[in-house]
Design a protein around this motif. Structure first.
Motif, short mmCIF file in Angstrom:
data_model
loop_
_atom_site.label_atom_id
_atom_site.label_comp_id
_atom_site.label_asym_id
_atom_site.label_seq_id
_atom_site.Cartn_x
_atom_site.Cartn_y
_atom_site.Cartn_z
N PRO A 19 -5.15 -6.78 12.89
CA PRO A 19 -4.97 -6.76 11.52
C PRO A 19 -5.52 -5.66 10.49
N ARG A 20 -6.72 -5.18 11.39
CA ARG A 20 -7.46 -4.36 10.24
C ARG A 20 -6.56 -2.97 10.30
N VAL A 21 -5.50 -2.98 10.66
CA VAL A 21 -4.50 -1.80 10.43
C VAL A 21 -4.32 -1.46 8.80
N VAL A 22 -4.59 -2.81 8.24
CA VAL A 22 -4.40 -2.47 6.56
C VAL A 22 -5.55 -1.72 6.21
N GLU A 23 -6.72 -1.61 6.79
CA GLU A 23 -7.96 -1.12 6.12
C GLU A 23 -7.57 0.55 6.47
N LEU A 24 -6.80 0.70 7.64
CA LEU A 24 -6.39 1.96 7.72
C LEU A 24 -5.49 2.57 6.88
N ALA A 25 -4.58 1.95 6.44
CA ALA A 25 -3.51 2.19 5.76
C ALA A 25 -4.07 2.66 4.23
N ARG A 26 -5.09 1.75 3.77
CA ARG A 26 -5.71 1.99 2.66
C ARG A 26 -6.55 3.36 2.63
N ILE B 278 0.87 -1.13 -0.01
CA ILE B 278 0.16 0.08 -0.03
C ILE B 278 0.92 1.23 0.05
N VAL B 279 1.84 1.22 0.94
CA VAL B 279 2.75 2.40 0.98
C VAL B 279 3.39 2.65 -0.39
N ALA B 280 4.07 1.78 -1.12
CA ALA B 280 4.92 1.57 -2.36
C ALA B 280 3.96 2.11 -3.16
N ASP B 281 2.85 1.75 -3.42
CA ASP B 281 1.96 2.14 -4.38
C ASP B 281 1.32 3.60 -4.53
N THR B 282 1.60 4.27 -3.04
CA THR B 282 0.63 5.35 -3.04
C THR B 282 1.59 6.57 -3.61
N PRO B 283 1.26 7.41 -4.42
CA PRO B 283 2.06 8.34 -4.93
C PRO B 283 2.52 9.50 -3.86
N LYS B 284 3.76 9.64 -4.04
CA LYS B 284 4.53 10.55 -3.31
C LYS B 284 4.43 11.99 -3.64
N PRO B 285 3.86 12.88 -2.88
CA PRO B 285 3.60 14.27 -3.00
C PRO B 285 4.93 14.88 -3.42
N ALA B 286 4.87 16.15 -4.21
CA ALA B 286 6.04 16.90 -4.44
C ALA B 286 6.77 17.29 -3.05
N LYS B 287 5.90 17.53 -2.01
CA LYS B 287 6.60 18.21 -0.61
C LYS B 287 5.73 17.30 0.23
N PRO B 288 6.25 16.97 1.69
CA PRO B 288 5.66 16.27 2.52
C PRO B 288 4.42 16.93 2.74
N LEU B 289 3.20 16.37 2.90
CA LEU B 289 1.91 16.90 3.45
C LEU B 289 1.94 16.75 4.90
N SER B 290 1.42 17.66 5.62
CA SER B 290 1.08 17.86 6.96
C SER B 290 -0.23 17.48 7.21
N PHE B 291 -0.49 16.85 8.51
CA PHE B 291 -1.74 16.41 8.75
C PHE B 291 -2.08 16.54 10.48
N TYR B 292 -3.11 16.78 10.70
CA TYR B 292 -3.76 16.58 12.07
C TYR B 292 -4.58 15.57 12.27
N TRP B 293 -4.39 14.69 13.26
CA TRP B 293 -5.07 13.37 13.95
C TRP B 293 -5.75 13.72 15.00
N GLU B 294 -7.29 13.71 14.97
CA GLU B 294 -8.07 14.14 15.81
C GLU B 294 -8.50 12.85 16.71
N LEU B 295 -8.35 12.82 18.17
CA LEU B 295 -9.01 11.67 18.81
C LEU B 295 -10.05 11.97 19.45
N ASP B 296 -10.13 13.53 19.74
CA ASP B 296 -11.62 13.77 20.29
C ASP B 296 -11.85 15.39 19.88
N GLN B 297 -12.82 15.92 20.36
CA GLN B 297 -13.36 17.43 20.12
C GLN B 297 -12.46 18.26 20.95
N THR B 298 -11.69 17.76 22.06
CA THR B 298 -11.01 18.69 22.73
C THR B 298 -9.55 18.71 22.15
#
Length: 300
Positions: free
Chosen positions: A280-287, A165-185
């Motif tokens: 094992p469902r971490v694969v679904e997350l990666a997709r 999955i990682v190998a098949d994912t296109p690489k952006p021209a520059k690294p993308l930033s992200f925010y991972w939200e666990l809850d509304q606080t």
């Protein structure tokens, strides 16, 4: 406590190769020692007090041996769900299911000692902090239940699936930033956590890392101001099922409609369970992450 609850409440069948179709060789497999626990014979009655372990047990074909799971183990559907608590385990309630093995993520309130007095073994499978730890726990659970071949196969297949999955994912021209939200606080997860390491495989920049990815055990509470200032290109919501969060609710927050992720439609509502478990469902997350990165790379 907030983080522990999120991990415990976080709500597939996994392809198995030919090796995993073979039944357990109990004579060759037992006794086995996992950590400090020696299991003399293949357990026939297993109680799981860990949602991640429950998913893994069924992926290992050990489901028929599972007689009860805790109240947060909501996958797979055929798991024998009960009111048993993983946060506050009751040894008497657990013993009522006559287990010969209990699997838990922590030795809460002296659970192991209490069950040992009734002759029940308790196997502690801590929440994996890395992908390698998760693969190792697949193997350990396989050995503990008489499904060593299945455990090794599951670890190999999950690793291979993630790598592809990682190998098949296109690489952006520059690294993308992200925010991972666990809850509304605005609790988030840094790159030092299990989830953070999964996302790091995609060469993403985690805005929660700051100068110290180890802060708050890897689960810092951010502020709205910090998130707005960081202007992430991607937002992953791990609070969609628990808290009803989605792209629309995020866009409605004061000032958030100015964020790049919101303007470009890059707010992804994830399944809370898949987003918080080392199963094992971490694969679904990666997709799901791969699809978001691919969309952003093409947009860029």
């Amino acid at each position: 406590m907030i983080v522990l609850l999120l991990v415990l409440t976080g709500c597939a069948s996994h392809p198995r190769d030919e090796d995993s179709a073979a039944g357990p060789d109990t004579e060759a497999s037992f006794p086995v020692t996992i950590g400090s626990v020696t299991i003399d014979r293949q357990p026939a009655r297993i109680v799981s007090l860990s949602p991640s372990a429950t998913e893994t047990l069924f992926a290992l074909a050990a489901g028929p041996q599972v007689v009860a799971v805790d109240s947060q183990s909501d996958y797979p559907e055929q798991a024998p769900h009960t009111p048993l608590s993983a946060l506050r385990p009751d040894p008497e309630a657990i013993a009522a299911y006559h287990p010969d093995l209990v699997v838990a993520s922590a030795d809460t309130t002296g659970l192991s000692a209490a069950l040992a007095r009734t002759g029940v073994k308790t196997l502690i499978m801590p929440d994996a902090k890395t992908l390698d730890e998760a693969y190792g726990e697949f193997v350990q659970l396989g050995k503990a239940t008489g499904h060593q071949a299945e455990g090794e196969s599951l670890a190999r297949q999950t690793r291979a699936d993630l790598d592809k999955i990682v190998a098949d994912t296109p690489k952006p021209a520059k690294p993308l930033s992200f925010y991972w939200e666990l809850d509304q606080t605005y609790y988030s997860a840094t790159s030092r956590t299990f989830i953070g390491q999964v996302l790091a495989r995609f060469n993403l920049t985690n805005i929660a890392d700051g100068n110290n990815p180890s802060i708050s055990g890897g689960y810092p509470q951010l502020s709205a101001e910090r998130i707005l200032q960081a202007d992430p290109a991607l937002i992953f919501l791990a609070d969609s099922k628990c808290c009803g969060q989605n792209a629309q609710s995020v866009a409605a927050r004061p000032g958030w409609n100015t964020l790049t992720a919101v303007k470009q439609g890059q707010v992804l509502a994830l399944d809370d369970d898949i987003a918080s478990r080392w199963s094992p469902r971490v694969v679904e997350l990666a997709r799901a992450v791969s699809a978001a990165v691919t969309k952003a790379a093409h947009a860029g």
